[in-house]
Design a protein around this motif. Sequence first.
Motif, PDB file in Angstrom:
ATOM      1  N   UNK A 108      21.057  34.437  24.265  1.00 14.62           N
ATOM      2  CA  UNK A 108      20.031  33.595  23.582  1.00 14.62           C
ATOM      3  C   UNK A 108      18.764  33.929  23.584  1.00 14.62           C
ATOM      4  N   UNK A 109      18.332  34.706  25.060  1.00 14.57           N
ATOM      5  CA  UNK A 109      16.886  35.204  25.097  1.00 14.57           C
ATOM      6  C   UNK A 109      16.495  36.521  24.231  1.00 14.57           C
ATOM      7  N   UNK A 110      17.455  37.196  23.862  1.00  9.27           N
ATOM      8  CA  UNK A 110      17.449  38.263  22.752  1.00  9.27           C
ATOM      9  C   UNK A 110      17.123  37.742  21.438  1.00  9.27           C
ATOM     10  N   UNK A 111      17.328  36.709  20.976  1.00  9.88           N
ATOM     11  CA  UNK A 111      17.258  36.129  19.672  1.00  9.88           C
ATOM     12  C   UNK A 111      15.667  36.226  19.459  1.00  9.88           C
ATOM     13  N   UNK A 112      14.947  35.471  20.212  1.00  9.90           N
ATOM     14  CA  UNK A 112      13.470  35.504  19.867  1.00  9.90           C
ATOM     15  C   UNK A 112      12.768  36.730  20.105  1.00  9.90           C
ATOM     16  N   UNK A 113      13.505  37.402  21.051  1.00 13.83           N
ATOM     17  CA  UNK A 113      12.794  39.043  21.179  1.00 13.83           C
ATOM     18  C   UNK A 113      12.853  39.760  20.080  1.00 13.83           C
ATOM     19  N   UNK A 114      14.266  39.685  19.289  1.00 13.46           N
ATOM     20  CA  UNK A 114      14.318  40.470  18.047  1.00 13.46           C
ATOM     21  C   UNK A 114      13.702  39.949  16.967  1.00 13.46           C
ATOM     22  N   UNK A 115      13.628  38.506  16.865  1.00 13.32           N
ATOM     23  CA  UNK A 115      12.737  37.873  15.758  1.00 13.32           C
ATOM     24  C   UNK A 115      11.456  38.166  15.861  1.00 13.32           C
ATOM     25  N   UNK A 116      10.731  38.546  17.231  1.00 21.10           N
ATOM     26  CA  UNK A 116       9.500  38.821  17.163  1.00 21.10           C
ATOM     27  C   UNK A 116       8.995  40.243  16.531  1.00 21.10           C
ATOM     28  N   UNK A 117      10.113  41.130  16.565  1.00 18.75           N
ATOM     29  CA  UNK A 117      10.031  42.301  15.841  1.00 18.75           C
ATOM     30  C   UNK A 117       9.899  42.480  14.301  1.00 18.75           C
ATOM     31  N   UNK A 118      10.137  41.264  13.817  1.00 18.90           N
ATOM     32  CA  UNK A 118      10.153  41.082  12.230  1.00 18.90           C
ATOM     33  C   UNK A 118       9.337  40.154  11.683  1.00 18.90           C
ATOM     34  N   UNK A 119       8.904  39.255  12.519  1.00 16.77           N
ATOM     35  CA  UNK A 119       7.908  38.277  11.924  1.00 16.77           C
ATOM     36  C   UNK A 119       6.755  37.794  13.123  1.00 16.77           C
ATOM     37  N   UNK A 120       5.670  37.174  12.475  1.00 17.96           N
ATOM     38  CA  UNK A 120       4.729  36.740  13.519  1.00 17.96           C
ATOM     39  C   UNK A 120       5.065  35.128  13.670  1.00 17.96           C
ATOM     40  N   UNK A 121       5.856  34.663  13.031  1.00 15.29           N
ATOM     41  CA  UNK A 121       6.243  33.135  13.354  1.00 15.29           C
ATOM     42  C   UNK A 121       6.611  32.980  14.840  1.00 15.29           C
TER      43      UNK A 121
END
Length: 96
Positions: A18-31
Amino acid sequence: MITQNKRLTGIVLGVAFLLSIPLIAMQFTNEVNWGVFDFIVMGVLLLSTGLVVELVIRKVRNADYRIGLIAVILVALFLIWAELAVGIFGSPFAGS
């Protein structure tokens, strides 16, 4: 049947996933803009919720009470999460 140690391993791996989801998302978007403190707080919140649910599963024998307690724990998790994210109650801990 899943042994108790496998459930604990599942809880820890679930939190990591679950914590990897925002970590990965941070690599692709500034949201998504989480800091180290955000990951620590959410990790503690998720891990403690998982461990308390595990404690209820181990200690409470009545199925109705077990389901009720787990439901209360999950509602508390979501309320704390919402408060930290957007401040639905306006406490000093609100994220907005």
